[in-house]
Design a protein around this motif. Structure first.
Motif, PDB file in Angstrom:
ATOM      1  N   GLY A 277       0.814  -1.214   0.000  1.00  0.00           N
ATOM      2  CA  GLY A 277       0.000   0.000   0.000  1.00  0.00           C
ATOM      3  C   GLY A 277       0.847   1.262   0.000  1.00  0.00           C
ATOM      4  N   VAL A 278       1.928   1.245   0.772  1.00  0.00           N
ATOM      5  CA  VAL A 278       2.841   2.398   0.811  1.00  0.00           C
ATOM      6  C   VAL A 278       3.472   2.629  -0.565  1.00  0.00           C
ATOM      7  N   LEU A 279       3.881   1.532  -1.207  1.00  0.00           N
ATOM      8  CA  LEU A 279       4.483   1.649  -2.547  1.00  0.00           C
ATOM      9  C   LEU A 279       3.476   2.192  -3.560  1.00  0.00           C
ATOM     10  N   LEU A 280       2.243   1.688  -3.495  1.00  0.00           N
ATOM     11  CA  LEU A 280       1.223   2.173  -4.432  1.00  0.00           C
ATOM     12  C   LEU A 280       0.908   3.650  -4.199  1.00  0.00           C
ATOM     13  N   LYS A 281       0.858   4.042  -2.921  1.00  0.00           N
ATOM     14  CA  LYS A 281       0.600   5.447  -2.621  1.00  0.00           C
ATOM     15  C   LYS A 281       1.729   6.337  -3.150  1.00  0.00           C
ATOM     16  N   GLY A 282       2.981   5.870  -2.943  1.00  0.00           N
ATOM     17  CA  GLY A 282       4.119   6.635  -3.471  1.00  0.00           C
ATOM     18  C   GLY A 282       4.110   6.679  -4.986  1.00  0.00           C
ATOM     19  N   LEU A 283       3.756   5.547  -5.609  1.00  0.00           N
ATOM     20  CA  LEU A 283       3.676   5.515  -7.076  1.00  0.00           C
ATOM     21  C   LEU A 283       2.589   6.465  -7.577  1.00  0.00           C
ATOM     22  N   GLY A 284       1.454   6.495  -6.869  1.00  0.00           N
ATOM     23  CA  GLY A 284       0.383   7.414  -7.261  1.00  0.00           C
ATOM     24  C   GLY A 284       0.828   8.866  -7.174  1.00  0.00           C
ATOM     25  N   SER A 285       1.566   9.193  -6.120  1.00  0.00           N
ATOM     26  CA  SER A 285       2.059  10.565  -5.969  1.00  0.00           C
ATOM     27  C   SER A 285       3.055  10.912  -7.077  1.00  0.00           C
ATOM     28  N   THR A 286       3.906   9.949  -7.436  1.00  0.00           N
ATOM     29  CA  THR A 286       4.862  10.167  -8.525  1.00  0.00           C
ATOM     30  C   THR A 286       4.139  10.429  -9.845  1.00  0.00           C
ATOM     31  N   LEU A 287       3.139   9.587 -10.130  1.00  0.00           N
ATOM     32  CA  LEU A 287       2.399   9.748 -11.389  1.00  0.00           C
ATOM     33  C   LEU A 287       1.594  11.045 -11.396  1.00  0.00           C
ATOM     34  N   LEU A 288       1.064  11.443 -10.231  1.00  0.00           N
ATOM     35  CA  LEU A 288       0.311  12.700 -10.158  1.00  0.00           C
ATOM     36  C   LEU A 288       1.214  13.888 -10.473  1.00  0.00           C
ATOM     37  N   ALA A 289       2.387  13.910  -9.824  1.00  0.00           N
ATOM     38  CA  ALA A 289       3.321  15.024 -10.075  1.00  0.00           C
ATOM     39  C   ALA A 289       3.781  15.024 -11.533  1.00  0.00           C
ATOM     40  N   ALA A 290       4.057  13.842 -12.068  1.00  0.00           N
ATOM     41  CA  ALA A 290       4.510  13.763 -13.467  1.00  0.00           C
ATOM     42  C   ALA A 290       3.412  14.194 -14.432  1.00  0.00           C
ATOM     43  N   ALA A 291       2.159  13.780 -14.150  1.00  0.00           N
ATOM     44  CA  ALA A 291       1.056  14.147 -15.044  1.00  0.00           C
ATOM     45  C   ALA A 291       0.819  15.655 -15.030  1.00  0.00           C
ATOM     46  N   LEU A 292       0.761  16.238 -13.828  1.00  0.00           N
ATOM     47  CA  LEU A 292       0.554  17.686 -13.734  1.00  0.00           C
ATOM     48  C   LEU A 292       1.737  18.446 -14.356  1.00  0.00           C
TER      49      LEU A 292
ATOM     50  N   SER B  73       2.801  23.956  -0.872  1.00  0.00           N
ATOM     51  CA  SER B  73       2.883  22.522  -0.596  1.00  0.00           C
ATOM     52  C   SER B  73       4.013  21.900  -1.408  1.00  0.00           C
ATOM     53  N   PRO B  74       4.556  20.766  -0.932  1.00  0.00           N
ATOM     54  CA  PRO B  74       5.618  20.089  -1.704  1.00  0.00           C
ATOM     55  C   PRO B  74       5.176  19.739  -3.118  1.00  0.00           C
ATOM     56  N   LEU B  75       3.898  19.357  -3.283  1.00  0.00           N
ATOM     57  CA  LEU B  75       3.422  19.012  -4.631  1.00  0.00           C
ATOM     58  C   LEU B  75       3.509  20.215  -5.569  1.00  0.00           C
ATOM     59  N   VAL B  76       3.105  21.377  -5.075  1.00  0.00           N
ATOM     60  CA  VAL B  76       3.166  22.582  -5.913  1.00  0.00           C
ATOM     61  C   VAL B  76       4.621  22.902  -6.275  1.00  0.00           C
ATOM     62  N   ALA B  77       5.527  22.750  -5.310  1.00  0.00           N
ATOM     63  CA  ALA B  77       6.941  23.027  -5.584  1.00  0.00           C
ATOM     64  C   ALA B  77       7.492  22.068  -6.631  1.00  0.00           C
ATOM     65  N   VAL B  78       7.141  20.796  -6.501  1.00  0.00           N
ATOM     66  CA  VAL B  78       7.636  19.790  -7.456  1.00  0.00           C
ATOM     67  C   VAL B  78       7.083  20.057  -8.854  1.00  0.00           C
ATOM     68  N   VAL B  79       5.775  20.270  -8.932  1.00  0.00           N
ATOM     69  CA  VAL B  79       5.152  20.482 -10.247  1.00  0.00           C
ATOM     70  C   VAL B  79       5.668  21.765 -10.890  1.00  0.00           C
TER      71      VAL B  79
ATOM     72  N   VAL C 183      12.121  12.048 -19.111  1.00  0.00           N
ATOM     73  CA  VAL C 183      13.057  12.747 -18.221  1.00  0.00           C
ATOM     74  C   VAL C 183      12.295  13.433 -17.092  1.00  0.00           C
ATOM     75  N   LEU C 184      11.166  14.053 -17.446  1.00  0.00           N
ATOM     76  CA  LEU C 184      10.336  14.717 -16.425  1.00  0.00           C
ATOM     77  C   LEU C 184       9.869  13.719 -15.374  1.00  0.00           C
ATOM     78  N   LEU C 185       9.450  12.549 -15.834  1.00  0.00           N
ATOM     79  CA  LEU C 185       8.973  11.515 -14.907  1.00  0.00           C
ATOM     80  C   LEU C 185      10.087  11.108 -13.938  1.00  0.00           C
ATOM     81  N   LYS C 186      11.272  10.935 -14.459  1.00  0.00           N
ATOM     82  CA  LYS C 186      12.389  10.546 -13.586  1.00  0.00           C
ATOM     83  C   LYS C 186      12.769  11.681 -12.643  1.00  0.00           C
ATOM     84  N   ASP C 187      12.689  12.925 -13.143  1.00  0.00           N
ATOM     85  CA  ASP C 187      13.029  14.066 -12.289  1.00  0.00           C
ATOM     86  C   ASP C 187      12.042  14.243 -11.146  1.00  0.00           C
ATOM     87  N   SER C 188      10.839  13.675 -11.284  1.00  0.00           N
ATOM     88  CA  SER C 188       9.863  13.810 -10.198  1.00  0.00           C
ATOM     89  C   SER C 188      10.366  13.171  -8.911  1.00  0.00           C
ATOM     90  N   ALA C 189      11.328  12.233  -9.037  1.00  0.00           N
ATOM     91  CA  ALA C 189      11.901  11.605  -7.841  1.00  0.00           C
ATOM     92  C   ALA C 189      12.655  12.611  -6.981  1.00  0.00           C
TER      93      ALA C 189
END
Length: 268
Positions: free
Chosen positions: A62-77, A132-138, A201-207
């Protein structure tokens, strides 16, 4: 005389033998380094079954899926905003009006020259806790990659035959209409593989969002590795997930490229 002989001197027997020896030695050194790393990790017990068993726990999955969801959200936005920024700045750079192209170029070169991580840090810390961290990342992902995509689109437009723009002008289209209806669609199509590569590249940079406390996949991986003392298995699992996502993105890009090449008339 062949083209290869014109461009460079073909190596003789002695040079070819030396090249083979150097290649063998390099490969042996590389394999030795890998074997030593694997041995040290094995000695530390990182390959024991107990180190991998946490990944069978439902909570960990569940933790991995939640982290993956956050990664995909930041990458999509980040991808959506980067594309918008890319189109806007590409059009600005292509403008024939100096008062538009000059400031656009200055802003583009400024943000393209800054590291993504610095942009994330800048937005996050200048926000004084209100961002928020999400806004900074995006924001960091969109600004940097948007500028790169703008240059990709601009290069695609400039690579088109000049006769297309001249023909559009001859039939009465304005510069904006020419860009919107003729040049930009073709530039997108021709530069699609490069644009998709930049999205990867953007997807990888989301890390990098992990460093501004954004709880994405790498953040989850690091916590799992620290809590269960299985850092190597955790990072191997994380790397496998990232590779899988990027392979899916690359496969989608190839599918889209083939589809567009079969139906050029659908692009308007």
């Amino acid at each position: 005389m062949s083209a290869s002989q014109v461009l460079f001197d073909a190596p003789g027997p002695k040079a070819r033998r030396n090249n083979v020896i150097i290649s063998i030695v390099a490969v042996l050194l590389l394999l030795g380094a890998i074997a030593w790393i694997v041995f040290k990790f094995a000695e530390a017990g990182q390959f024991e079954a107990s180190k991998w068993s946490p990944f069978s726990y439902t909570d960990i999955q569940g933790v991995l899926l939640k982290g993956l969801g956050s990664t995909l959200l930041a990458a999509a936005l980040g991808t959506v905003f980067a594309m918008l920024i890319g189109v806007i700045f590409a059009v600005g750079r292509l403008s024939t009006k100096r008062w538009i192209s000059l400031p656009t170029t200055i802003v583009l070169e400024f943000f393209r020259g800054l590291p993504v991580l610095l942009l994330m840090f800048g937005v996050y810390y200048l926000g004084s806790g209100k961002v928020s961290p999400l806004v900074a990342v995006v924001t960091g992902l969109a600004l940097y990659n948007g500028m790169v995509i703008a240059e990709i689109i601009r290069a695609g437009v400039l690579a088109l035959p000049k006769g297309q723009g001249e023909a559009a002008t001859a039939v009465g289209l304005t510069r904006g209409q020419t860009l919107r209806t003729i040049l930009l669609p073709q530039a997108f199509r021709s530069m699609l593989p490069t644009i998709i590569a930049q999205v990867v590249v953007l997807l990888k940079d989301s890390a990098l969002g992990y460093l501004v406390t954004y709880q994405e996949l790498l953040y989850a991986i690091n916590n799992i590795g620290r809590d269960y003392q299985n850092l190597l298995p955790a990072f191997i699992v994380g790397a496998a997930i990232f590779i899988l996502i990027n392979l899916l993105v690359a496969a989608f890009a190839k599918w889209l490229e083939r589809r567009l090449s079969r139906s050029p008339k659908k692009i308007k």
